[in-house]
Design a protein around this motif. Structure first.
Motif, PDB file in Angstrom:
ATOM      1  N   SER A 216       0.818  -1.212   0.000  1.00  0.00           N
ATOM      2  CA  SER A 216       0.000   0.000   0.000  1.00  0.00           C
ATOM      3  C   SER A 216       0.851   1.261   0.000  1.00  0.00           C
ATOM      4  N   LYS A 217       2.021   1.184   0.610  1.00  0.00           N
ATOM      5  CA  LYS A 217       2.920   2.331   0.678  1.00  0.00           C
ATOM      6  C   LYS A 217       3.365   2.790  -0.714  1.00  0.00           C
ATOM      7  N   SER A 218       3.395   1.854  -1.663  1.00  0.00           N
ATOM      8  CA  SER A 218       3.835   2.223  -3.010  1.00  0.00           C
ATOM      9  C   SER A 218       2.886   3.230  -3.641  1.00  0.00           C
ATOM     10  N   PHE A 219       1.591   3.217  -3.256  1.00  0.00           N
ATOM     11  CA  PHE A 219       0.650   4.199  -3.788  1.00  0.00           C
ATOM     12  C   PHE A 219       0.889   5.568  -3.168  1.00  0.00           C
ATOM     13  N   THR A 220       1.178   5.585  -1.873  1.00  0.00           N
ATOM     14  CA  THR A 220       1.454   6.854  -1.211  1.00  0.00           C
ATOM     15  C   THR A 220       2.669   7.537  -1.837  1.00  0.00           C
ATOM     16  N   LEU A 221       3.697   6.753  -2.144  1.00  0.00           N
ATOM     17  CA  LEU A 221       4.922   7.305  -2.710  1.00  0.00           C
ATOM     18  C   LEU A 221       4.877   7.382  -4.235  1.00  0.00           C
ATOM     19  N   ASN A 222       3.809   6.816  -4.831  1.00  0.00           N
ATOM     20  CA  ASN A 222       3.681   6.795  -6.291  1.00  0.00           C
ATOM     21  C   ASN A 222       4.920   6.162  -6.932  1.00  0.00           C
ATOM     22  N   SER A 223       5.284   5.003  -6.414  1.00  0.00           N
ATOM     23  CA  SER A 223       6.498   4.324  -6.875  1.00  0.00           C
ATOM     24  C   SER A 223       6.156   3.298  -7.951  1.00  0.00           C
ATOM     25  N   ASP A 225       8.379   0.504  -8.471  1.00  0.00           N
ATOM     26  CA  ASP A 225       8.940  -0.785  -8.055  1.00  0.00           C
ATOM     27  C   ASP A 225       9.171  -0.797  -6.553  1.00  0.00           C
ATOM     28  N   ILE A 226       9.098  -2.004  -5.980  1.00  0.00           N
ATOM     29  CA  ILE A 226       9.422  -2.221  -4.572  1.00  0.00           C
ATOM     30  C   ILE A 226      10.545  -3.249  -4.509  1.00  0.00           C
ATOM     31  N   HIS A 227      11.617  -2.927  -3.789  1.00  0.00           N
ATOM     32  CA  HIS A 227      12.750  -3.836  -3.638  1.00  0.00           C
ATOM     33  C   HIS A 227      12.832  -4.281  -2.178  1.00  0.00           C
ATOM     34  N   ALA A 228      12.675  -5.585  -1.947  1.00  0.00           N
ATOM     35  CA  ALA A 228      12.898  -6.162  -0.620  1.00  0.00           C
ATOM     36  C   ALA A 228      14.200  -6.944  -0.692  1.00  0.00           C
ATOM     37  N   GLU A 229      15.267  -6.366  -0.138  1.00  0.00           N
ATOM     38  CA  GLU A 229      16.617  -6.872  -0.379  1.00  0.00           C
ATOM     39  C   GLU A 229      17.286  -7.297   0.926  1.00  0.00           C
ATOM     40  N   PRO A 230      17.552  -8.602   1.092  1.00  0.00           N
ATOM     41  CA  PRO A 230      18.250  -9.069   2.304  1.00  0.00           C
ATOM     42  C   PRO A 230      19.723  -8.655   2.285  1.00  0.00           C
ATOM     43  N   TYR A 239      11.984   1.863  -2.564  1.00  0.00           N
ATOM     44  CA  TYR A 239      10.962   2.169  -3.565  1.00  0.00           C
ATOM     45  C   TYR A 239      11.598   2.983  -4.693  1.00  0.00           C
ATOM     46  N   ARG A 240      11.233   2.647  -5.924  1.00  0.00           N
ATOM     47  CA  ARG A 240      11.713   3.437  -7.064  1.00  0.00           C
ATOM     48  C   ARG A 240      10.689   4.532  -7.343  1.00  0.00           C
ATOM     49  N   ILE A 241      11.067   5.768  -7.060  1.00  0.00           N
ATOM     50  CA  ILE A 241      10.180   6.910  -7.195  1.00  0.00           C
ATOM     51  C   ILE A 241      10.732   7.822  -8.284  1.00  0.00           C
ATOM     52  N   ASP A 242       9.939   8.026  -9.320  1.00  0.00           N
ATOM     53  CA  ASP A 242      10.355   8.851 -10.454  1.00  0.00           C
ATOM     54  C   ASP A 242      11.683   8.380 -11.030  1.00  0.00           C
ATOM     55  N   GLY A 243      11.866   7.062 -11.065  1.00  0.00           N
ATOM     56  CA  GLY A 243      13.063   6.489 -11.675  1.00  0.00           C
ATOM     57  C   GLY A 243      14.266   6.380 -10.770  1.00  0.00           C
ATOM     58  N   VAL A 244      14.156   6.808  -9.509  1.00  0.00           N
ATOM     59  CA  VAL A 244      15.298   6.782  -8.582  1.00  0.00           C
ATOM     60  C   VAL A 244      14.928   5.964  -7.353  1.00  0.00           C
ATOM     61  N   GLY A 348      13.476   2.268 -26.699  1.00  0.00           N
ATOM     62  CA  GLY A 348      13.864   2.979 -25.486  1.00  0.00           C
ATOM     63  C   GLY A 348      14.376   2.002 -24.450  1.00  0.00           C
ATOM     64  N   PRO A 349      15.037   2.483 -23.407  1.00  0.00           N
ATOM     65  CA  PRO A 349      15.556   1.597 -22.364  1.00  0.00           C
ATOM     66  C   PRO A 349      14.434   1.006 -21.515  1.00  0.00           C
ATOM     67  N   THR A 350      14.768   0.049 -20.680  1.00  0.00           N
ATOM     68  CA  THR A 350      13.797  -0.554 -19.773  1.00  0.00           C
ATOM     69  C   THR A 350      13.225   0.506 -18.825  1.00  0.00           C
ATOM     70  N   GLY A 351      11.917   0.497 -18.669  1.00  0.00           N
ATOM     71  CA  GLY A 351      11.273   1.434 -17.760  1.00  0.00           C
ATOM     72  C   GLY A 351      11.048   2.815 -18.335  1.00  0.00           C
ATOM     73  N   SER A 352      11.120   2.951 -19.663  1.00  0.00           N
ATOM     74  CA  SER A 352      10.937   4.272 -20.271  1.00  0.00           C
ATOM     75  C   SER A 352       9.502   4.537 -20.710  1.00  0.00           C
TER      76      SER A 352
END
Length: 603
Positions: A216-223, A225-230, A239-244, A348-352
């Motif tokens: 749900s947080k991804s909507f608040t941040l308008n992201s 992608d979500i990365h869960a990284e051990p 979270y990837r927000i505006d490409g960053v 175009g590149p990935t995610g464009s």
């Protein structure tokens, strides 16, 4: 009525959480726009306004993009009126959410099996002359009886264009109507129709509620992608927000297995398989909106990394006029997409945003009289009336095989998600030559290199020149935040690149923002200086001159030199037009464009 008290109730946080904006307030009424008027939090706000302020509440449904634009406009007005830029009360952990507290109570034990979910059925069957509150369907005039059509002639005048033929077959129509009305049985449970409901965030299990809050947080941040990284000592959530990518919060190492297992359960993956990568999909209902996530797991040294791509299921974003800001490029793309046959390539590149552009074209072409089929990996958008094929490589269903099968399905328009090999490219171009309209994507830097990329796949030059209608290259740049930037005249010797493209004034980030200070108190961009993204486009329509160069097997530089002599412009020229319109910054355009190409010639 105390206006201040009403403002205290309808704070930006509450409006964002409920997905509403206030459009107007009078002495006895308040007008509200809501993305989902039936959302429980919207109803709570309405009830509170009616009980405490005795106002009549008028609610109108708005799209996601309308809400985002209105909400940001109201935030900007609030910033300007109260001079929030002078307050330094926003800390570097502005992205840290209280949602994480749901997980802090969990331990190393595996989560309970599958949490609560509900199957959402959207089928609403309605028949002429029958009232059925459970299952009703609108059947076309062609299946209605002659008497029913006569009774409804006045009401159906507006729908005459929907069907090309008015077929009346009394010998069979009665049986067809009975078949539609028959209660054959429960619908079979289809994997893609399985939803996890709103009750997830309210679960007593901290893992179930916490993972739902991460989504749900991804909507608040308008992201996107979500990365869960051990990592060695923690589980990092980014979270990837505006490409960053931005780190939002971290959990103890003991939380890695429970969180990853819960995500794998929701996406129907094998939780016992931890040595091989897996791909899945999650469909859920969060904050009153349907949400789709593409899930990918990958084993690593410290555990499995999970990346979730948010797939926008709201078809309202599929609008070319909203994606493309410049009228010249918009006109060219629409002309190419409405050709009776041929192939249009988007690069175009990935995610464009290539898929979004292609689906926006299909959305405008999608009518009952046209058969549209797609082959994708994965299916990112769901459009009603379009047959979408999911590639399953382990079963032997790849792009080329699916495309060959589609040719036997009487198609009018075909979308090939990605052209990555000679066999797929040749099949797509042969389909374009046999009277079909084909759309596809390709990995290339710009429009000229797309032509040479096809040649590298050993596609004959005559096939490329004869079948290709045009090539569209695109990038995404971040939109500059008005409250964190200022306008100034450009300086010769320092801003010569933009000056050469006719830019005289441009927006620049404030010094505190460009230095990385996130404590400027801006509620729109959280001190980053950018909020949202906009596309830059390069459209090359294949004309006789370009076709001759293709037949001569010219290189990319020769094609690029002649590509925009009559119509169109380069990516860099389009980006500088956005700078001129004060939508983005020079630095952002330079970041995504190839500056060694497309330079304006000095006269």
């Amino acid at each position: 009525m105390n206006q201040n008290n009403l403002n205290n109730l309808l704070t930006p946080a509450i409006c964002e959480d409920a997905g509403i904006v206030v459009s107007n307030v009078t002495d006895d009424s308040i007008y509200i726009g809501a993305m989902n008027p039936d959302y429980i939090k919207v109803k709570e706000v309405i009830k509170k306004i009616e009980s405490e302020y005795h106002l009549k509440v008028e609610v109108n449904q708005i799209t996601t993009m309308e809400w985002e634009q209105s909400f940001q406009d109201q935030l900007l007005q609030s910033v300007e009126s109260s001079q929030l830029n002078s307050q330094n009360n926003l800390k570097n952990d502005s992205f840290v959410s209280n949602d994480a507290e749901n997980l802090n109570r969990s331990n190393e034990s595996d989560p309970e099996p599958l949490g609560g979910f509900s199957n959402i059925k959207e089928i609403n069957l309605r028949f002429p002359g029958q009232s059925n509150t459970q299952e009703t369907v609108d059947i076309p005039k062609s299946l209605a009886s002659e008497e029913t059509q006569e009774d409804g002639d006045d009401d159906d005048d507006d729908d005459d264009d929907e069907y090309d033929l008015d077929i009346v077959d009394e010998d069979n129509d009665e049986a067809l109507i009975k078949l539609a009305q028959a209660n054959i049985g429960e619908e079979s449970e289809i994997e893609n129709d399985r939803f996890f409901g709103e009750d997830l965030t309210a679960s007593n299990d901290p893992v179930i509620a916490g993972v739902a809050s991460i989504l749900s947080k991804s909507f608040t941040l308008n992201s996107s992608d979500i990365h869960a990284e051990p990592l060695e000592d923690r589980l990092r959530i980014r979270y990837r927000i505006d490409g960053v990518l931005k780190e939002a919060f971290a959990f103890p190492k003991s939380h890695i297995n429970p969180i990853v297992s819960r995500i794998k359960i929701m996406s129907r993956l094998d939780i016992s398989e931890k040595r091989l990568p897996q791909d899945g999909r999650i469909r859920c209902l969060l904050r009153g909106r349907k949400s789709d996530f593409r899930v990918s797991t990958l084993p690593g040294k410290w555990g499995e990394k999970v990346v979730l791509r948010a797939l926008e299921s709201d078809s309202s974003v599929l609008n070319l006029s909203k994606l493309i800001t410049e009228k010249e490029e918009l006109k060219l793309i629409r002309e190419m997409s409405k050709s009776p046959y041929g192939i249009v390539v988007v690069v175009g590149p990935t995610g464009s945003g290539k898929s979004t552009t292609l689906y926006s074209m299909l959305s405008e072409l999608n009518t009952p009289s046209v058969n549209i089929s797609t082959v994708e990996d994965p299916v990112e958008y769901t459009l009603d009336g379009i047959h979408q094929v999911q590639v399953i490589r382990e079963k032997g269903l790849d792009f080329s095989r699916a495309l060959r099968s589609l040719m036997r399905q009487d198609p009018d328009i075909i979308l090939v998600g990605e052209t990555r090999d000679k066999e797929t490219a040749q099949a797509a171009m042969e389909a374009a030559l046999t009277g079909h309209m084909v759309f596809t994507t390709l990995h290339a830097n710009d429009t000229a290199t797309a032509i040479t990329r096809l040649a590298e796949m050993e596609i004959p030059p005559y096939l490329i020149g004869a079948s290709t209608i045009g090539v569209v290259a695109q990038r995404l740049v971040r939109k500059v935040c008005p409250s964190c930037s200022f306008i100034r005249n450009l300086d010769k010797g320092k801003d010569d690149l933009a000056i050469n493209f006719g830019v005289k004034k441009a927006r620049f980030l404030k010094r505190s923002v460009s230095a990385g200070n996130k404590n400027n108190g801006c509620p729109i961009c959280n001190g980053t200086g950018y909020k949202g993204r906009v596309g830059i486009y390069e459209v090359m329509k294949i004309n006789d001159l370009i076709r001759d160069l293709i037949m001569k097997q010219s290189n990319a530089d020769e094609i690029r030199e002649k590509a925009f002599l009559k119509v169109g412009r380069t990516l860099l020229a389009y980006g500088m037009q956005l700078v001129k319109n004060q939508m983005t910054t020079i630095a952002e355009v330079e970041r995504v464009c190839l500056l060694n190409d497309s330079q304006p010639e000095e006269e």
